[in-house]
Motif scaffolding. Structure first.
Motif, PDB file in Angstrom:
ATOM      1  N   CYS A 135      23.623  -5.485  -8.548  1.00 54.24           N
ATOM      2  CA  CYS A 135      23.937  -4.643  -9.735  1.00 54.24           C
ATOM      3  C   CYS A 135      24.542  -5.771 -10.837  1.00 54.24           C
ATOM      4  O   CYS A 135      25.216  -6.426 -10.632  1.00 54.24           O
ATOM      5  CB  CYS A 135      25.074  -3.695  -9.619  1.00 54.24           C
ATOM      6  N   CYS A 163      29.591   1.291 -12.834  1.00 54.38           N
ATOM      7  CA  CYS A 163      28.193   1.688 -13.342  1.00 54.38           C
ATOM      8  C   CYS A 163      28.336   2.013 -14.692  1.00 54.38           C
ATOM      9  O   CYS A 163      28.831   2.923 -15.158  1.00 54.38           O
ATOM     10  CB  CYS A 163      27.836   3.003 -12.540  1.00 54.38           C
ATOM     11  N   GLY A 219      24.939   2.836 -16.181  1.00 58.95           N
ATOM     12  CA  GLY A 219      23.780   3.492 -16.044  1.00 58.95           C
ATOM     13  C   GLY A 219      22.355   2.853 -16.754  1.00 58.95           C
ATOM     14  O   GLY A 219      21.741   3.530 -17.370  1.00 58.95           O
ATOM     15  N   CYS A 220      22.551   1.344 -16.329  1.00 61.43           N
ATOM     16  CA  CYS A 220      21.309   0.840 -17.231  1.00 61.43           C
ATOM     17  C   CYS A 220      19.936   1.014 -16.161  1.00 61.43           C
ATOM     18  O   CYS A 220      18.878   1.051 -16.949  1.00 61.43           O
ATOM     19  CB  CYS A 220      21.682  -0.898 -16.885  1.00 61.43           C
ATOM     20  N   GLY A 221      20.148   1.706 -15.037  1.00 62.01           N
ATOM     21  CA  GLY A 221      19.021   2.053 -14.258  1.00 62.01           C
ATOM     22  C   GLY A 221      18.069   0.841 -13.717  1.00 62.01           C
ATOM     23  O   GLY A 221      17.016   1.249 -13.014  1.00 62.01           O
ATOM     24  N   GLU A 275      17.253   1.630  -9.801  1.00 61.27           N
ATOM     25  CA  GLU A 275      16.344   2.348  -9.698  1.00 61.27           C
ATOM     26  C   GLU A 275      14.753   2.117  -9.728  1.00 61.27           C
ATOM     27  O   GLU A 275      14.021   2.484  -8.801  1.00 61.27           O
ATOM     28  CB  GLU A 275      16.474   3.813 -10.601  1.00 61.27           C
ATOM     29  N   ASP A 320      17.889   8.937  -7.098  1.00 56.53           N
ATOM     30  CA  ASP A 320      18.250   8.706  -8.283  1.00 56.53           C
ATOM     31  C   ASP A 320      19.660   8.310  -8.391  1.00 56.53           C
ATOM     32  O   ASP A 320      20.823   8.949  -7.992  1.00 56.53           O
ATOM     33  CB  ASP A 320      18.388  10.489  -8.796  1.00 56.53           C
ATOM     34  N   ARG A 333      21.795   6.485 -10.276  1.00 52.38           N
ATOM     35  CA  ARG A 333      22.893   6.801 -11.231  1.00 52.38           C
ATOM     36  C   ARG A 333      23.438   8.072 -11.051  1.00 52.38           C
ATOM     37  O   ARG A 333      24.660   8.221 -11.303  1.00 52.38           O
ATOM     38  CB  ARG A 333      22.302   6.639 -12.745  1.00 52.38           C
ATOM     39  N   LYS A 334      22.796   9.046 -10.728  1.00 51.99           N
ATOM     40  CA  LYS A 334      23.327  10.420 -10.617  1.00 51.99           C
ATOM     41  C   LYS A 334      24.108  10.359  -9.399  1.00 51.99           C
ATOM     42  O   LYS A 334      25.449  11.027  -9.385  1.00 51.99           O
ATOM     43  CB  LYS A 334      22.341  11.724 -10.569  1.00 51.99           C
ATOM     44  N   LYS A 389      27.541   8.548  -9.885  1.00 53.19           N
ATOM     45  CA  LYS A 389      28.257   9.753 -10.612  1.00 53.19           C
ATOM     46  C   LYS A 389      28.947  10.449  -9.610  1.00 53.19           C
ATOM     47  O   LYS A 389      30.281  10.843  -9.577  1.00 53.19           O
ATOM     48  CB  LYS A 389      28.007  10.295 -11.926  1.00 53.19           C
TER      49      LYS A 389
END
Length: 392
Positions: free
Chosen positions: A303, A347, A349-351, A354, A362, A364-365, A368
């Motif tokens: 990451c 995080c 949320g860059c993705g 994924e 999913d 990122r979700k 969270k």
């Protein structure tokens, strides 16, 4: 008792005695009972004993029992340097001398950096001169072999394994953690380098024996070959030729005798495709309540912000399979017990993760959601405490 050779050709019992959980009585180690268990183990062929500076009373108890029974020369002692307490080069000598005194010996057979977390931590130790210090001790025979114990992901484990000419290592590994922590990838990497690989948490803190769901127990009970849940866990490990020693934190004579019986009858390669398939069904039953279908493959890593994604999801799933305590322990180990946090809260949320996930999670979700569940006030307090140690 079966034996396997370490990287120097020493014949080690495949069952090692983990000395963190000696039987206690009124808050103190029950020396009489502990002596009985240790001597039963030695008389049955166990010759590898693993302790550490920070295990309360463990080094001193082991040293006293070995000296009293005149069996120091019949066993190999592994103990650990608490590097997180080391602030200067002088501390290295101070800690080591104290361990020799406690263990009533003039040498340590296997000396490990305890809970080496990341390459930054190793670099800090190198800046204090630890490489020269270790080599001098080894040249004098005060330390026979050098290694490290590890909790974390496979990427960092492999990086650390390549950072020094280690003789051995100690990793968490079991049929539940085949692809998390150092995992099979780390095991094979270390073995390919010629390192002896010792295993801790073969029963995942007792989870694979005492806290199995009924569906998992039923799978074991109905299988054509009969072994106890502990027997299956140990046999899965000892079936693998890359493993040198499996530690067991034995604290009853019954446990000692049961594990010795298994270690005396197991064969390399005895767990075949059918048994593997059965154990995967057991894992499925244990993980029935899991929140994220993460297999720990690590394709999402690294990451950009350092989040330990597989470690976070393993702790998140453990929260629903085993409860808050073990989930908290896992999450602190994989995210806070290092110089730079690897928590889900990093995080952005860059993705990127994924795009590489074979399970199309999913991520990122779920990170969270995991953050909300795992990063509690208790976790934040624990993170501050271990973060303080990690600075040194």
């Amino acid at each position: 008792m079966n034996y396997r050779a370490d990287s120097y050709g020493n014949q080690l019992s495949i069952l090692g005695f983990g000395c963190m959980r000696f039987k206690s009585k009124l808050g103190k180690i029950d020396m009489a009972e502990t002596e009985r268990q240790i001597m039963t183990a030695i008389e049955s062929g166990v010759n590898y004993f693993d302790t550490a500076y920070i295990y309360p009373g463990s080094e001193a108890a082991l040293g006293e029992i070995l000296e009293k029974n005149c069996v120091r020369d019949k066993v190999y002692i592994a103990t650990k340097l608490p590097h997180y307490l080391i602030k200067s080069a002088d501390d290295l000598e101070k800690m080591f001398s104290e361990e020799l005194r406690r263990l009533r010996t003039d040498h340590i057979d296997y000396y490990l950096m305890h809970m080496l977390t990341d390459i930054d931590t190793w670099d800090r130790l190198k800046s204090l001169g630890i490489e020269k210090w270790l080599e001098e001790k080894k040249a004098k025979g005060a330390i026979r072999q050098i290694g490290f114990s590890y909790h974390g992901n496979s990427d960092m484990f492999c990086t650390l394994a390549d950072a020094y000419n280690w003789d051995m290592c100690l990793i968490q590994y079991n049929y539940m953690d085949e692809h998390s922590q150092a995992g099979r990838r780390g095991l094979c990497h270390a073995h390919a380098k010629g390192m002896s690989v010792m295993i801790m948490e073969p029963l995942r803190g007792g989870k694979l024996v005492n806290r199995l769901p009924e569906d998992a127990k039923k799978i074991f009970a109905e299988y054509k070959t009969s072994h106890t849940p502990a027997g299956w866990a140990f046999r899965w490990l000892w079936s693998q030729p890359e493993i040198t020693v499996v530690l067991s934190g034995m604290n009853s004579e019954e446990m000692v005798k049961e594990n010795i019986a298994t270690a005396s009858s197991v064969e390399i390669g005895e767990i075949g495709p059918e048994e593997e398939a059965m154990l995967k069904r057991v894992v499925g039953a244990i993980n029935a309540g899991m929140k994220v279908g993460c297999t720990g493959c690590g394709y999402c890593m690294p990451c950009p912000k350092g989040v330990d994604i597989p470690g976070t999801f393993a702790a998140y799933n453990r929260r629903y399979a085993e409860g808050r305590f073990w989930s908290l322990v896992d999450y602190v180990i994989c995210t806070a017990l290092r110089k730079n946090s690897t928590a889900a809260s990093n995080c952005i949320g860059c993705g990127k993760c994924e795009k590489h996930c074979p399970q199309s999670i999913d991520i990122r979700k779920n990170l969270k959601d995991a953050k909300k569940v795992l990063e509690t006030p208790v976790y934040r307090a624990a993170r501050k405490v271990v973060g303080w140690f990690a600075r040194f």
